[in-house]
Enzyme design. Structure first.
Site, short mmCIF file in Angstrom:
data_model
loop_
_atom_site.label_atom_id
_atom_site.label_comp_id
_atom_site.label_asym_id
_atom_site.label_seq_id
_atom_site.Cartn_x
_atom_site.Cartn_y
_atom_site.Cartn_z
N HIS A 1 0.73 -1.31 0.09
CA HIS A 1 -0.02 0.06 -0.15
C HIS A 1 0.85 1.13 -0.02
CE1 HIS A 1 -2.82 2.97 1.30
NE2 HIS A 1 -3.95 2.38 0.96
N GLY B 1 -10.97 2.94 1.21
CA GLY B 1 -10.52 3.44 2.57
C GLY B 1 -11.20 3.58 3.46
N GLY B 2 -11.52 5.30 3.58
CA GLY B 2 -12.35 6.07 4.53
C GLY B 2 -13.88 5.69 4.68
N GLU C 1 -3.98 2.27 -7.23
CA GLU C 1 -4.34 3.47 -6.07
C GLU C 1 -3.49 4.57 -6.48
OE1 GLU C 1 -3.27 2.55 -2.07
OE2 GLU C 1 -1.34 1.94 -2.78
#
Length: 248
Positions: free
Chosen positions: A94, A233-234, A166
């Site tokens: 990541h 993610g969030g 990403e």
């Protein structure tokens, strides 16, 4: 036909009660068996979440691992430790690991090989920074990261590999690559896989998009030809938002 995979990366969030509350809100609402859903939790709650996921359509994932079997690696977690508590997927490489913890293509490669050897399914992340994008280096960066991550990885090992594009400039910033931009890069990633492993494997490997994915843009992203899911993610920290993505 590639089965879409939506993975929620909780990052460094959720203590035990919060983790179980979130899982309990979503586990009975995930009915689409044609979509694979993974929750990637902090190490401290993996065991508890695993128990909560028994009998559901949700899979368990971790956010990192070390490439060694065991030994004097203070603070690290091995593949065997993850397998022991029922982890199926593990995020590797990541951008936050690369940025804050000095991960390199070489260390990601070691982790990928170890994960595959131990029958864990790696979600391997690649992506460019804003500076690299503005310098028109996106494809060069992607190629270097992908070939580095899979150096020495045989074709037969790719069955259980997931890739995640990403773009670093779109992570946690609220900025999102347009679906067309994401499709362009992910199509390029698929072409690199074809060059390395052949057309059959390139058509089977699932490639996610990650970068400020939310319920409001999930459908548009998922409708692109080469995009097979999302690394979230969030938005994965809120039950309603995550369910909105899963049910794109």
């Amino acid at each position: 036909m590639r089965k879409p995979i939506i993975a929620g990366n909780w990052k460094m969030n959720k203590v035990s009660k919060e983790a179980l509350d979130l899982v309990n809100q979503i586990k009975d609402e995930v009915h689409k068996t044609e979509v694979e859903v993974v929750v990637c939790c902090p190490f401290t709650v993996l065991s508890q979440v695993q128990k909560a996921l028994v009998g559901t359509n949700l899979k368990l994932g971790a956010q990192n691992m070390h490439w060694e079997e065991d030994g004097a690696y203070t603070g690290e977690i091995s593949a065997n430790m993850l397998k022991d508590i029922g982890v199926e997927y593990v995020i590797l490489g990541h951008s936050e690991r690369r940025q804050y913890f000095n991960e390199t293509d070489e260390t990601v490669n070691k982790k990928v090989k170890k994960a595959i050897k131990e029958n864990l399914k790696p979600i391997v992340c690649i992506g460019e920074s804003l500076e690299e994008r503005e310098a028109n280096q996106t494809f060069d960066v992607i190629k270097k990261q992908l070939l580095g991550a899979f150096e020495g990885v045989p074709a037969e090992a790719m069955d259980n590999v997931v890739l995640a594009y990403e773009p670093i400039w779109a992570i946690g910033t609220g900025k999102t690559a347009s679906s067309e931009e994401a499709q362009t890069v992910i199509a390029y990633i698929r072409s690199l896989i074809e060059e390395k492993y052949g057309v059959d494997i390139s058509e089977e490997v699932r490639i996610q998009y990650g970068g400020s994915v939310k319920a409001s843009n999930a459908t548009e992203i998922m409708n692109e030809t080469d995009i097979d899911g999302a690394l979230v993610g969030g938005a994965s920290l809120k039950a309603e938002e995550f369910l909105g993505i899963i049910n794109f």
